[in-house]
Enzyme design. Structure first.
Site, PDB file in Angstrom:
ATOM      1  N   LEU A  61       2.736   4.352   2.162  1.00 44.44           N
ATOM      2  CA  LEU A  61       3.107   3.897   3.346  1.00 44.44           C
ATOM      3  C   LEU A  61       3.191   5.964   3.938  1.00 44.44           C
ATOM      4  O   LEU A  61       3.081   6.164   4.700  1.00 44.44           O
ATOM      5  CB  LEU A  61       4.425   3.231   3.525  1.00 44.44           C
ATOM      6  CG  LEU A  61       4.492   2.350   2.883  1.00 44.44           C
ATOM      7  CD1 LEU A  61       6.026   1.770   3.526  1.00 44.44           C
ATOM      8  CD2 LEU A  61       3.648   0.853   3.994  1.00 44.44           C
ATOM      9  N   GLN A  62       2.796   6.140   3.004  1.00 46.16           N
ATOM     10  CA  GLN A  62       3.048   7.920   3.321  1.00 46.16           C
ATOM     11  C   GLN A  62       2.492   8.976   2.365  1.00 46.16           C
ATOM     12  O   GLN A  62       2.104   8.203   1.369  1.00 46.16           O
ATOM     13  CB  GLN A  62       4.467   8.078   2.439  1.00 46.16           C
ATOM     14  CG  GLN A  62       4.570  10.005   2.937  1.00 46.16           C
ATOM     15  CD  GLN A  62       5.813  10.580   3.314  1.00 46.16           C
ATOM     16  OE1 GLN A  62       7.039  10.130   2.697  1.00 46.16           O
ATOM     17  NE2 GLN A  62       6.350  11.891   3.104  1.00 46.16           N
TER      18      GLN A  62
ATOM     19  N   GLY B 141       0.830  -0.950   0.042  1.00 38.49           N
ATOM     20  CA  GLY B 141      -0.101   0.239   0.033  1.00 38.49           C
ATOM     21  C   GLY B 141       0.798   1.264  -0.055  1.00 38.49           C
ATOM     22  O   GLY B 141       2.269   1.425  -0.192  1.00 38.49           O
TER      23      GLY B 141
ATOM     24  N   GLU C 130       2.992  13.193  -6.137  1.00 34.06           N
ATOM     25  CA  GLU C 130       3.100  13.409  -7.741  1.00 34.06           C
ATOM     26  C   GLU C 130       3.857  12.251  -8.269  1.00 34.06           C
ATOM     27  O   GLU C 130       2.794  11.037  -8.947  1.00 34.06           O
ATOM     28  CB  GLU C 130       3.127  13.886  -8.768  1.00 34.06           C
ATOM     29  CG  GLU C 130       2.809  13.758 -10.018  1.00 34.06           C
ATOM     30  CD  GLU C 130       2.639  15.131 -11.430  1.00 34.06           C
ATOM     31  OE1 GLU C 130       2.705  14.302 -12.175  1.00 34.06           O
ATOM     32  OE2 GLU C 130       3.398  16.207 -10.247  1.00 34.06           O
ATOM     33  N   ARG C 131       4.694  11.478  -7.782  1.00 36.82           N
ATOM     34  CA  ARG C 131       5.311  10.602  -8.034  1.00 36.82           C
ATOM     35  C   ARG C 131       4.599   8.739  -7.250  1.00 36.82           C
ATOM     36  O   ARG C 131       4.364   7.751  -8.415  1.00 36.82           O
ATOM     37  CB  ARG C 131       7.331  10.075  -7.640  1.00 36.82           C
ATOM     38  CG  ARG C 131       7.576   8.943  -7.864  1.00 36.82           C
ATOM     39  CD  ARG C 131       9.235   8.951  -7.913  1.00 36.82           C
ATOM     40  NE  ARG C 131       9.731   7.597  -8.185  1.00 36.82           N
ATOM     41  CZ  ARG C 131       9.900   6.955  -7.511  1.00 36.82           C
ATOM     42  NH1 ARG C 131       9.753   6.990  -5.770  1.00 36.82           N
ATOM     43  NH2 ARG C 131      10.633   5.345  -7.500  1.00 36.82           N
TER      44      ARG C 131
ATOM     45  N   ARG D 294      14.315  15.577  -1.658  1.00 37.97           N
ATOM     46  CA  ARG D 294      14.346  14.113  -2.606  1.00 37.97           C
ATOM     47  C   ARG D 294      15.682  13.361  -2.834  1.00 37.97           C
ATOM     48  O   ARG D 294      16.436  14.793  -2.753  1.00 37.97           O
ATOM     49  CB  ARG D 294      13.837  14.085  -4.005  1.00 37.97           C
ATOM     50  CG  ARG D 294      12.277  13.916  -3.914  1.00 37.97           C
ATOM     51  CD  ARG D 294      11.949  14.473  -5.291  1.00 37.97           C
ATOM     52  NE  ARG D 294      13.064  13.776  -6.300  1.00 37.97           N
ATOM     53  CZ  ARG D 294      12.916  14.340  -7.112  1.00 37.97           C
ATOM     54  NH1 ARG D 294      11.689  16.186  -7.029  1.00 37.97           N
ATOM     55  NH2 ARG D 294      13.713  14.503  -8.335  1.00 37.97           N
TER      56      ARG D 294
END
Length: 576
Positions: free
Chosen positions: A50-51, A48, A69-70, A106
């Site tokens: 997770l964040q 699923g 968006e990723r 990131r």
């Protein structure tokens, strides 16, 4: 199963239908690695999301991605119907800043993405270099270096994105303008460059090569370089360079503009100091084209000298006491200087007199980096230009001004015509009726194709006229009749047929024209070539007949050699 638009999961986190979410336009990340997305989609199928992602409402049951968006894209690939999301009630500006800031966290952010993100935050007006350095824990030099990457041309930016060049090399290249960057890329970084490639070279070596090959020494120029001292395009202000001279300029456009502005101002001052002088440039020396163009736009007439000129005498330089060991030597130099001044003054007065009397022409000559005075004997000028010296000598100052005024009017017309040629392409005349005046214009240009034997048909009776002047053409189109129009149009067609390619369309039109105007001649031409064709055609048909007989015999022989269809099973039966 149909998912609900938004279902509360826990405080400030909701489960939102993916069908109700759309990506934003202000995400600094523009490219997404498909393989990496596929791996994340597999992880999401098993564990699923997770964040949670961040979204904001943009309409009834519609949301826009603020960050994540990723994860949103990977969830779509994984086939999920909903995704956990934090919903923010924020404006466009705040949403953009949140997206940019989140993307900068990131680990895989590229230098170009980072540069564009910092640039967006600066442009928002809510940040400067100092605040960005504090917010992201970077030094101000780091932020400034990244911001410079936004000035890289796309081709070099792509090399940095794909690690074809290092950040250090990109940092050196981005110091320069687009023109230099484009040359560096085409000659030294482009794929396929073997000799002279800079790929793999250290940053310090790349910097030295660019400085050597693509910058210009400011000491060569005479304009005031006060502003250049603090200019970022001056190599003295670049980290790797610290010269004792004026430095070297890496901004060609700025250098050209400053030099041209200086030369224009100096030319106007020199003309004021020497009223009998004219502006000119020599075919024997390189001139500054930008300066020439600007002076012409200001209404000045410039002559093109095709003969050698004499240099105007140079003002003698006063001696400095510090350059001499004794007082006697200095005093001697001072006396020589005073005599040189007298000689200089006498030479200048003689040149002025000869200029006023018409013996010589005095010029302010346009060079590439500076201006200088020179003069030529009028006989030399007139011999080179093919004119009479006596006529030039008779011109009074008033006549010279009138001549210059006439030339200025010609220049105005030339510029008007040149600009009109460019702008006329924008005209939409499709709905305007074609007028009689335009019909005359057509015939003006068609007259260029009129054969000399037809001059009499358009009113030119003089047998000594060998070509039509512009004046002749204008007179002809004002007095055209039906017969003359037909002659002009047909001569145009004949000229076009002569130059047309031997295509089917051109050949068809040519023969159709010939059938109308020379049917007997065309029939005779066709008869001769048709007879040759028929003979050759007959020979080909005979050869084809022989080949067809041979092919038939070969096919019959091959069929006889092949076994009959019923023979094979009989042989098998015997063997059984």
């Amino acid at each position: 199963m149909e998912a609900t638009n938004m279902k509360s999961v826990e405080k400030n986190i909701a489960s939102v239908a993916l069908a109700d979410i759309q990506p934003s336009n202000y995400n600094p990340r523009k490219t997404f690695d498909e393989a990496s997305l596929a791996e994340l989609a597999d992880s999401i199928r098993q564990q699923g999301v997770l964040q949670p992602i961040g979204v904001r409402p943009i309409g009834e049951n519609r949301f826009e991605v603020v960050f994540g968006e990723r994860r949103y894209r990977a969830s779509l690939m994984a086939g999920l119907e909903t995704v956990p999301a934090v919903i923010y009630e924020v404006s466009d500006e705040v949403a953009e800043e949140m997206a940019v800031t989140e993307n900068l966290q990131r680990k895989d952010v590229t230098p170009i993405e980072e540069a564009n993100a910092y640039q967006k935050l600066i442009e928002s007006g809510r940040h400067d270099v100092h605040s960005l350095a504090v917010q992201f824990g970077k030094s101000e030099d780091y932020i400034r270096t990244r911001l410079k990457f936004t000035t890289l041309i796309p081709e070099i930016a792509a090399l940095l994105e794909t690690d074809e060049i290092t950040i250090s090399v990109a940092s050196e290249i981005c110091r320069y303008g687009e023109d230099i960057q484009s040359e560096v890329y085409d000659r030294h970084l482009k794929d396929g460059v073997i000799y002279g490639s800079w790929r793999g070279m250290k940053a310090v070596d790349v910097a030295k090569r660019i400085e050597s090959d693509y910058t210009t020494d400011l000491d060569r120029y005479s304009f005031d370089k006060t502003l250049c001292k603090s200019c970022p395009h001056n190599t003295n202000n670049m980290m790797l360079f610290c010269e004792g001279s004026c430095g070297k300029c890496a901004n060609r456009k700025c250098l050209e503009d400053m030099n041209a502005a200086y030369l224009v101002e100096k030319a106007m001052q020199m003309l004021a100091d020497h009223p009998t002088a004219s502006l000119a440039y020599s075919i024997f020396y390189t001139c500054n084209d930008t300066t020439v163009k600007r002076l012409e736009e200001l209404g000045y007439e410039l002559e093109r000298l095709s003969c050698r000129h004499e240099d105007y005498p140079e003002l003698p330089e006063a001696p400095e006491a510090a350059d001499y060991e004794t007082t006697e030597e200095y005093e001697e130099a001072q006396r020589d200087f005073e005599q040189e001044q007298e000689d200089y003054k006498a030479e200048c007065e003689d040149i002025l007199r000869r200029s006023e009397e018409g013996e010589i022409s005095l010029y302010v000559l346009i060079g590439n980096k500076d201006l200088f005075l020179g003069y030529v004997e009028n006989s030399a000028t007139n011999t080179a230009n093919g004119t009479l010296s006596t006529k030039e000598k008779e011109l009074t100052p008033l006549e010279k001004l009138e001549k210059q005024d006439k030339r200025n009017k010609e220049i105005a017309l030339e510029k008007t015509v040149a600009d009109t040629k460019k702008r006329i392409l924008e005209v939409d005349a499709t709905d305007t009726k074609f007028g009689a005046d335009e019909d005359k214009m057509i015939y003006y240009f068609l007259l260029s194709y009129l054969r000399r034997e037809h001059y009499a048909a358009v009113g030119i009776e003089d047998e000594n006229v060998y070509y039509l002047s512009d004046k002749d053409k204008l007179r002809i189109i004002e007095n055209l009749n039906g017969k003359a129009k037909a002659v002009i149009r047909r001569d145009f067609l004949i000229s076009e047929f002569q130059d047309a390619p031997a295509s089917d369309a051109a050949a068809t039109l040519l023969l159709r024209f010939a059938e109308k105007h020379m049917p007997e001649t065309l029939a005779e031409i066709r008869k001769g070539y048709d007879e040759v064709y028929e003979k050759r055609h007959q020979r080909i048909e005979e050869k084809k007949a022989v080949l067809m007989v041979q092919d038939k015999a070969r096919q019959e022989a091959e069929q006889q050699e092949e076994p009959q269809p019923d023979e094979t099973p009989q042989a098998e039966d015997v063997a059984a």
